[in-house]
Design a protein around this motif. Structure first.
Motif, PDB file in Angstrom:
ATOM      1  N   MET A   1      11.016 -24.492  22.855  1.00 60.36           N
ATOM      2  CA  MET A   1      11.868 -24.324  23.995  1.00 60.36           C
ATOM      3  C   MET A   1      11.273 -25.170  25.123  1.00 60.36           C
ATOM      4  O   MET A   1      10.055 -25.233  25.275  1.00 60.36           O
ATOM      5  N   ARG A   2      12.153 -25.794  25.891  1.00 62.42           N
ATOM      6  CA  ARG A   2      11.686 -26.593  27.019  1.00 62.42           C
ATOM      7  C   ARG A   2      12.561 -26.286  28.223  1.00 62.42           C
ATOM      8  O   ARG A   2      13.789 -26.258  28.122  1.00 62.42           O
ATOM      9  N   LEU A   3      11.913 -26.058  29.356  1.00 59.65           N
ATOM     10  CA  LEU A   3      12.619 -25.796  30.603  1.00 59.65           C
ATOM     11  C   LEU A   3      12.041 -26.725  31.658  1.00 59.65           C
ATOM     12  O   LEU A   3      10.830 -26.733  31.900  1.00 59.65           O
ATOM     13  N   ASP A  14       7.806 -28.588  34.540  1.00 54.63           N
ATOM     14  CA  ASP A  14       8.187 -28.844  33.154  1.00 54.63           C
ATOM     15  C   ASP A  14       7.331 -27.976  32.234  1.00 54.63           C
ATOM     16  O   ASP A  14       6.107 -28.095  32.235  1.00 54.63           O
ATOM     17  N   GLU A  15       7.986 -27.106  31.460  1.00 48.35           N
ATOM     18  CA  GLU A  15       7.255 -26.207  30.571  1.00 48.35           C
ATOM     19  C   GLU A  15       7.836 -26.300  29.161  1.00 48.35           C
ATOM     20  O   GLU A  15       9.033 -26.132  28.958  1.00 48.35           O
ATOM     21  N   THR A  16       6.961 -26.583  28.203  1.00 47.28           N
ATOM     22  CA  THR A  16       7.347 -26.659  26.800  1.00 47.28           C
ATOM     23  C   THR A  16       6.595 -25.570  26.045  1.00 47.28           C
ATOM     24  O   THR A  16       5.371 -25.468  26.159  1.00 47.28           O
ATOM     25  N   THR A  17       7.347 -24.758  25.313  1.00 46.10           N
ATOM     26  CA  THR A  17       6.766 -23.615  24.619  1.00 46.10           C
ATOM     27  C   THR A  17       7.231 -23.592  23.172  1.00 46.10           C
ATOM     28  O   THR A  17       8.408 -23.799  22.886  1.00 46.10           O
ATOM     29  N   THR A  18       6.302 -23.329  22.281  1.00 41.46           N
ATOM     30  CA  THR A  18       6.630 -23.087  20.881  1.00 41.46           C
ATOM     31  C   THR A  18       6.221 -21.658  20.571  1.00 41.46           C
ATOM     32  O   THR A  18       5.110 -21.250  20.912  1.00 41.46           O
ATOM     33  N   TYR A  19       7.134 -20.914  19.974  1.00 45.91           N
ATOM     34  CA  TYR A  19       6.825 -19.539  19.593  1.00 45.91           C
ATOM     35  C   TYR A  19       7.512 -19.216  18.280  1.00 45.91           C
ATOM     36  O   TYR A  19       8.460 -19.879  17.865  1.00 45.91           O
ATOM     37  N   ARG A  20       7.005 -18.191  17.597  1.00 46.01           N
ATOM     38  CA  ARG A  20       7.596 -17.714  16.351  1.00 46.01           C
ATOM     39  C   ARG A  20       8.411 -16.470  16.651  1.00 46.01           C
ATOM     40  O   ARG A  20       8.024 -15.643  17.470  1.00 46.01           O
ATOM     41  N   GLN A  21       9.514 -16.348  15.951  1.00 46.07           N
ATOM     42  CA  GLN A  21      10.344 -15.159  16.108  1.00 46.07           C
ATOM     43  C   GLN A  21      10.621 -14.614  14.715  1.00 46.07           C
ATOM     44  O   GLN A  21      11.521 -15.051  14.030  1.00 46.07           O
ATOM     45  N   GLN A  22       9.798 -13.687  14.276  1.00 46.08           N
ATOM     46  CA  GLN A  22      10.038 -13.021  12.998  1.00 46.08           C
ATOM     47  C   GLN A  22      10.341 -11.570  13.340  1.00 46.08           C
ATOM     48  O   GLN A  22      11.350 -11.307  13.955  1.00 46.08           O
ATOM     49  N   SER A  23       9.480 -10.655  13.008  1.00 44.49           N
ATOM     50  CA  SER A  23       9.722  -9.273  13.438  1.00 44.49           C
ATOM     51  C   SER A  23       9.324  -9.093  14.902  1.00 44.49           C
ATOM     52  O   SER A  23       9.802  -8.194  15.573  1.00 44.49           O
ATOM     53  N   THR A  24       8.448  -9.972  15.391  1.00 46.80           N
ATOM     54  CA  THR A  24       8.053  -9.967  16.802  1.00 46.80           C
ATOM     55  C   THR A  24       7.935 -11.410  17.287  1.00 46.80           C
ATOM     56  O   THR A  24       7.822 -12.334  16.489  1.00 46.80           O
ATOM     57  N   PHE A  25       7.956 -11.582  18.594  1.00 45.98           N
ATOM     58  CA  PHE A  25       7.738 -12.897  19.177  1.00 45.98           C
ATOM     59  C   PHE A  25       6.239 -13.163  19.230  1.00 45.98           C
ATOM     60  O   PHE A  25       5.469 -12.291  19.617  1.00 45.98           O
ATOM     61  N   ARG A  26       5.818 -14.374  18.859  1.00 47.62           N
ATOM     62  CA  ARG A  26       4.412 -14.771  18.932  1.00 47.62           C
ATOM     63  C   ARG A  26       4.324 -16.182  19.494  1.00 47.62           C
ATOM     64  O   ARG A  26       4.968 -17.105  18.994  1.00 47.62           O
ATOM     65  N   LEU A  27       3.493 -16.335  20.509  1.00 50.45           N
ATOM     66  CA  LEU A  27       3.258 -17.654  21.087  1.00 50.45           C
ATOM     67  C   LEU A  27       2.481 -18.518  20.108  1.00 50.45           C
ATOM     68  O   LEU A  27       1.520 -18.072  19.500  1.00 50.45           O
ATOM     69  N   VAL A  28       2.897 -19.770  19.977  1.00 47.04           N
ATOM     70  CA  VAL A  28       2.153 -20.754  19.195  1.00 47.04           C
ATOM     71  C   VAL A  28       1.411 -21.672  20.161  1.00 47.04           C
ATOM     72  O   VAL A  28       0.197 -21.826  20.074  1.00 47.04           O
ATOM     73  N   ASN A  80       3.496 -16.544  27.501  1.00 45.56           N
ATOM     74  CA  ASN A  80       3.645 -17.743  28.333  1.00 45.56           C
ATOM     75  C   ASN A  80       4.867 -18.544  27.880  1.00 45.56           C
ATOM     76  O   ASN A  80       4.990 -18.894  26.718  1.00 45.56           O
ATOM     77  N   GLY A  81       5.759 -18.840  28.825  1.00 43.38           N
ATOM     78  CA  GLY A  81       6.874 -19.719  28.553  1.00 43.38           C
ATOM     79  C   GLY A  81       8.110 -19.093  27.958  1.00 43.38           C
ATOM     80  O   GLY A  81       9.132 -19.755  27.842  1.00 43.38           O
ATOM     81  N   PHE A  82       8.050 -17.818  27.571  1.00 43.28           N
ATOM     82  CA  PHE A  82       9.266 -17.232  27.010  1.00 43.28           C
ATOM     83  C   PHE A  82       9.517 -15.799  27.481  1.00 43.28           C
ATOM     84  O   PHE A  82      10.133 -14.989  26.775  1.00 43.28           O
TER      85      PHE A  82
END
Length: 129
Positions: A1-3, A14-28, A80-82
């Motif tokens: 995601m980028r905002l 400018d913020e770029t975030t990568t995260y996982r969304q499985q059973s919970t959200f996790r920041l990468v 962070n970021g989401f």
């Protein structure tokens, strides 16, 4: 995601975030840059959740870039970021819970925020000519 926010004065957030969304959200990973006249102090801060490495890039008065990295014990609930994405996906009847945010100050400062539903508020839309 980028905002990205672009300001009239040429400043940028400018913020770029990568995260996982499985059973919970996790920041990468998260990378946040703020620069320009609007910001008192430029920010270039990145965090890699898997390694716990936080990296700050700063410039001294001569424009020389200094890069500092340090390991920080990060919680699994770092958002962070989401935060907005998380809030959009919280059930309305959830119990209060806390999440972590690594603030880009002093090389990275871990803060905790409490998320607690406070009920529903009516929302009205009016058409403007």
């Amino acid at each position: 995601m980028r905002l990205t926010y672009r300001f009239v004065d040429g400043s940028i957030d400018d913020e770029t975030t990568t995260y996982r969304q499985q059973s919970t959200f996790r920041l990468v990973r998260n990378h946040h840059i703020q620069k320009g006249p609007f910001f008192a102090k430029p920010v270039d801060f990145a965090v890699e959740a898997a390694t716990g490495i936080a990296t700050s890039r700063t410039a001294d008065r001569n424009g020389t870039i200094h890069v500092e990295s340090q390991h920080i014990d990060l919680p699994d609930d770092l958002v962070n970021g989401f935060v907005g994405t998380l809030l959009l996906n919280v059930p309305h009847n959830t119990t209060p819970f806390r999440v972590g945010i690594l603030a880009p100050v002093f090389g990275g400062r871990l803060i905790r925020i409490l998320i607690s539903p406070e009920g529903e508020q009516p929302f009205h839309k009016t058409d403007r000519p």
